[in-house]
Design an enzyme around this catalytic site. Sequence first.
Site, PDB file in Angstrom:
ATOM      1  N   HIS A  62      -2.891 100.607 118.671  1.00 42.98           N
ATOM      2  CA  HIS A  62      -2.685 101.862 117.934  1.00 42.98           C
ATOM      3  C   HIS A  62      -2.861 101.719 116.420  1.00 42.98           C
ATOM      4  O   HIS A  62      -2.398 102.568 115.673  1.00 42.98           O
ATOM      5  CB  HIS A  62      -1.292 102.442 118.257  1.00 42.98           C
ATOM      6  CG  HIS A  62      -1.169 102.938 119.664  1.00 42.98           C
ATOM      7  ND1 HIS A  62       0.033 103.254 120.247  1.00 42.98           N
ATOM      8  CD2 HIS A  62      -2.120 103.186 120.605  1.00 42.98           C
ATOM      9  CE1 HIS A  62      -0.173 103.665 121.504  1.00 42.98           C
ATOM     10  NE2 HIS A  62      -1.472 103.628 121.743  1.00 42.98           N
ATOM     11  N   CYS A 104     -10.326 110.284  99.281  1.00 41.32           N
ATOM     12  CA  CYS A 104     -11.188 109.116  99.467  1.00 41.32           C
ATOM     13  C   CYS A 104     -12.120 108.959  98.269  1.00 41.32           C
ATOM     14  O   CYS A 104     -12.848 109.903  97.942  1.00 41.32           O
ATOM     15  CB  CYS A 104     -11.994 109.300 100.752  1.00 41.32           C
ATOM     16  SG  CYS A 104     -13.202 108.000 101.046  1.00 41.32           S
ATOM     17  N   THR A 141       8.907  99.640 125.845  1.00 47.47           N
ATOM     18  CA  THR A 141       8.032 100.816 125.815  1.00 47.47           C
ATOM     19  C   THR A 141       8.511 101.843 126.832  1.00 47.47           C
ATOM     20  O   THR A 141       8.914 101.485 127.936  1.00 47.47           O
ATOM     21  CB  THR A 141       6.546 100.455 126.071  1.00 47.47           C
ATOM     22  OG1 THR A 141       5.784 101.673 126.080  1.00 47.47           O
ATOM     23  CG2 THR A 141       6.316  99.687 127.355  1.00 47.47           C
TER      24      THR A 141
HETATM   25  P1  OAD Z   1       9.043 105.005 122.530  1.00 48.41           P
HETATM   26  O1  OAD Z   1       9.837 105.434 121.356  1.00 48.41           O
HETATM   27  O2  OAD Z   1       8.422 106.046 123.375  1.00 48.41           O
HETATM   28  O3  OAD Z   1       9.946 104.137 123.497  1.00 48.41           O
HETATM   29  C1  OAD Z   1      10.758 103.095 123.008  1.00 48.41           C
HETATM   30  C2  OAD Z   1      11.326 102.377 124.211  1.00 48.41           C
HETATM   31  O4  OAD Z   1      12.046 101.254 123.721  1.00 48.41           O
HETATM   32  C3  OAD Z   1      12.324 103.211 125.038  1.00 48.41           C
HETATM   33  O5  OAD Z   1      11.996 103.071 126.413  1.00 48.41           O
HETATM   34  C4  OAD Z   1      13.675 102.574 124.738  1.00 48.41           C
HETATM   35  O6  OAD Z   1      14.557 102.615 125.854  1.00 48.41           O
HETATM   36  C5  OAD Z   1      13.262 101.146 124.430  1.00 48.41           C
HETATM   37  N1  OAD Z   1      14.174 100.409 123.552  1.00 48.41           N
HETATM   38  C6  OAD Z   1      14.983 100.872 122.569  1.00 48.41           C
HETATM   39  N2  OAD Z   1      15.623  99.869 121.962  1.00 48.41           N
HETATM   40  C7  OAD Z   1      15.196  98.722 122.573  1.00 48.41           C
HETATM   41  C8  OAD Z   1      15.481  97.338 122.383  1.00 48.41           C
HETATM   42  N3  OAD Z   1      16.319  96.911 121.448  1.00 48.41           N
HETATM   43  N4  OAD Z   1      14.856  96.446 123.200  1.00 48.41           N
HETATM   44  C9  OAD Z   1      13.995  96.859 124.161  1.00 48.41           C
HETATM   45  N5  OAD Z   1      13.694  98.153 124.377  1.00 48.41           N
HETATM   46  C10 OAD Z   1      14.282  99.066 123.592  1.00 48.41           C
HETATM   47  O7  OAD Z   1       7.964 103.950 121.977  1.00 48.41           O
HETATM   48  P2  OAD Z   1       6.581 103.481 122.636  1.00 48.41           P
HETATM   49  O8  OAD Z   1       6.701 103.317 124.112  1.00 48.41           O
HETATM   50  O9  OAD Z   1       6.130 102.339 121.826  1.00 48.41           O
HETATM   51  O10 OAD Z   1       1.836 106.088 119.518  1.00 48.41           O
HETATM   52  O11 OAD Z   1       5.673 104.720 122.327  1.00 48.41           O
HETATM   53  C11 OAD Z   1       4.319 104.642 122.635  1.00 48.41           C
HETATM   54  C12 OAD Z   1       3.506 105.329 121.591  1.00 48.41           C
HETATM   55  O12 OAD Z   1       3.960 106.669 121.409  1.00 48.41           O
HETATM   56  C13 OAD Z   1       3.632 104.731 120.204  1.00 48.41           C
HETATM   57  O13 OAD Z   1       2.782 103.639 120.002  1.00 48.41           O
HETATM   58  C14 OAD Z   1       3.238 105.858 119.339  1.00 48.41           C
HETATM   59  C15 OAD Z   1       4.070 106.924 119.989  1.00 48.41           C
HETATM   60  O14 OAD Z   1       3.776 108.191 119.709  1.00 48.41           O
HETATM   61  C16 OAD Z   1       1.125 106.637 118.562  1.00 48.41           C
HETATM   62  O15 OAD Z   1       1.565 106.881 117.451  1.00 48.41           O
HETATM   63  C17 OAD Z   1      -0.281 106.918 119.013  1.00 48.41           C
END
Ligand code: OAD
Length: 248
Positions: free
Chosen positions: A123, A151, A192
């Site tokens: 990303h 830009c 995630t």
């Molecule tokens: P999310 O914010 O959707 O999910 C975060 C996850 O981390 C959740 O399932 C939480 O339960 C978990 N979590 C929280 N604290 C934690 C910890 N200490 N250890 C382990 N897990 C924990 O984030 P992403 O899945 O990364 O994309 O989101 C995916 C994409 O959506 C991101 O890259 C971003 C976002 O919009 C873009 O900006 C394109």
Amino acid sequence: MKTQFEIPGALVEKLHAAKHVVVLTGAGVSAESGVPTFREAQTGLWAQYDPQELATPQAFRRNPQLVWEWYAWRRELVSQAQPNPGHLALVELAKFVPQLTLITQNVDGLHQRAGSQNVVCLHGNIMETKCFDHDHPISHWPPTEAVPPTCPTCGSLLRPNVVWFGESLPMMALNTAVSAADSCDLFLAIGTSALVHPAASLPLRAVEHGATLVEINPQATPLTRWADFTLNGPAGVVLPALLKRLQA
Ligand code: OAD
């Protein structure tokens, strides 16, 4: 946050036997470094905004100043943040297995700062800037009051070099991630929510190709039902514990 977990002996055996481990991380791996995740409530200044509604080209067109300022705030948080024990454990894990491919959805660069090599960034990178119209990579621009700045090459608005909803992922990174998912024997999905595709499809591809799926997350996700092992706890606690068992 639920921190009850135990490391099953069968998982330790699988990791010892694995030839190619793929790790996919999301915002949860950086939560313990103080970088807020996307789908958990924001606090303070930005509490009234939904990050999913700021991370789109439409939002930027509608209100470029708001989106630029939100990213400037996140960039500031990231530059103050330090890699946590979860990031550091992944550096060590790479030394334990014949091949490890680390794929991240995070744009914070904390894996790289921890010392992980060849991180596949799906990303983008929040520290980099490009222009909205032509993707010109821009590292410097003349001092200006304008927010966002423009830009120096084409005059269009500057934006962070991150992938927004509805945009394509960098092709090379995606190809590397897909072929690693298709060929690994163990896949670790860490921190995630597994809601954003194509990243969220990678663990399922790995399962289809016969890999063992391990999930580390304090909460259940759509992946949980496919996981062979689920470790319900924060990555900064679970990963060092897993590493300790491997080293024993
Ligand atoms: P999310 O914010 O959707 O999910 C975060 C996850 O981390 C959740 O399932 C939480 O339960 C978990 N979590 C929280 N604290 C934690 C910890 N200490 N250890 C382990 N897990 C924990 O984030 P992403 O899945 O990364 O994309 O989101 C995916 C994409 O959506 C991101 O890259 C971003 C976002 O919009 C873009 O900006 C394109």
